[in-house]
Design a protein around this motif. Structure first.
Motif, PDB file in Angstrom:
ATOM      1  N   UNK A 105       0.834  -1.205   0.000  1.00  0.00           N
ATOM      2  CA  UNK A 105       0.000   0.000   0.000  1.00  0.00           C
ATOM      3  C   UNK A 105       0.865   1.250   0.000  1.00  0.00           C
ATOM      4  N   UNK A 106       1.914   1.226   0.798  1.00  0.00           N
ATOM      5  CA  UNK A 106       2.815   2.388   0.848  1.00  0.00           C
ATOM      6  C   UNK A 106       3.440   2.663  -0.518  1.00  0.00           C
ATOM      7  N   UNK A 107       3.905   1.598  -1.182  1.00  0.00           N
ATOM      8  CA  UNK A 107       4.501   1.784  -2.520  1.00  0.00           C
ATOM      9  C   UNK A 107       3.493   2.337  -3.505  1.00  0.00           C
ATOM     10  N   UNK A 108       2.269   1.823  -3.449  1.00  0.00           N
ATOM     11  CA  UNK A 108       1.224   2.289  -4.361  1.00  0.00           C
ATOM     12  C   UNK A 108       0.925   3.766  -4.093  1.00  0.00           C
ATOM     13  N   UNK A 109       0.794   4.127  -2.817  1.00  0.00           N
ATOM     14  CA  UNK A 109       0.498   5.524  -2.473  1.00  0.00           C
ATOM     15  C   UNK A 109       1.639   6.434  -2.914  1.00  0.00           C
TER      16      UNK A 109
END
Length: 153
Positions: A105-109
């Motif tokens: 999720x962090x990478x996507x954000x």
């Protein structure tokens, strides 16, 4: 048996593209990779390729060789560990499901923020309001806690 935990572990090597039409883990992994990772989490203990295959084949017709290939691909991507136990190769997840989801999720954000934080923040709030209005209050509380922590209290 040595169980390795995620502390200090290298981040998974995931593709830099997100498949917007895919669901869940398949957005950042291939469809079969996502199914196999879910199977490893479901089994919960280090599992042989045969055990993973038996779990997968119930809902997805795939050969044992394909299952082994994908398991090894997930090892290369640093998503799974591979270890030898009692003469057999066993696979286990490097991260729990929640740890993996947080990292992904962090990478996507981070990738989405390249569109510009203002547009992304506005879109995010709008989508949350449409999909789950009660989550807006949780989001507001999270933001408040982060602001307080940043300001020292």
């Amino acid at each position: 048996m040595t169980v390795r935990r995620s502390s200090g572990a290298a981040s998974p090597r995931l593709q830099d593209t997100v498949r917007l039409s895919a669901h869940g883990l398949a957005k950042v992994l291939g469809d079969l990779e996502a199914r196999i990772l879910r199977a490893v989490w479901t089994i919960g203990t280090p599992a042989t390729a045969r055990e993973v295959h038996e779990h997968i084949v119930q809902a997805h017709d795939v050969s044992p060789i394909t299952t082994i290939t994908v398991l090894n691909r997930l090892v290369v991507k640093r998503v799974l560990w591979r270890s030898k136990q009692q003469g057999l190769i066993h696979f286990s997840a490097r991260l729990t499901e929640s740890e993996f989801m947080v990292q992904v999720s962090r990478r996507v954000v981070e990738g989405i923020l390249s569109f510009g934080p203002d547009a992304v923040a506005s879109s995010f709030v709008d989508v949350v309001a449409e999909q789950d209005p009660e989550k807006l209050e949780e989001l507001a509380q999270l933001i408040q806690r982060r602001l307080q922590a940043r300001n020292g209290g």
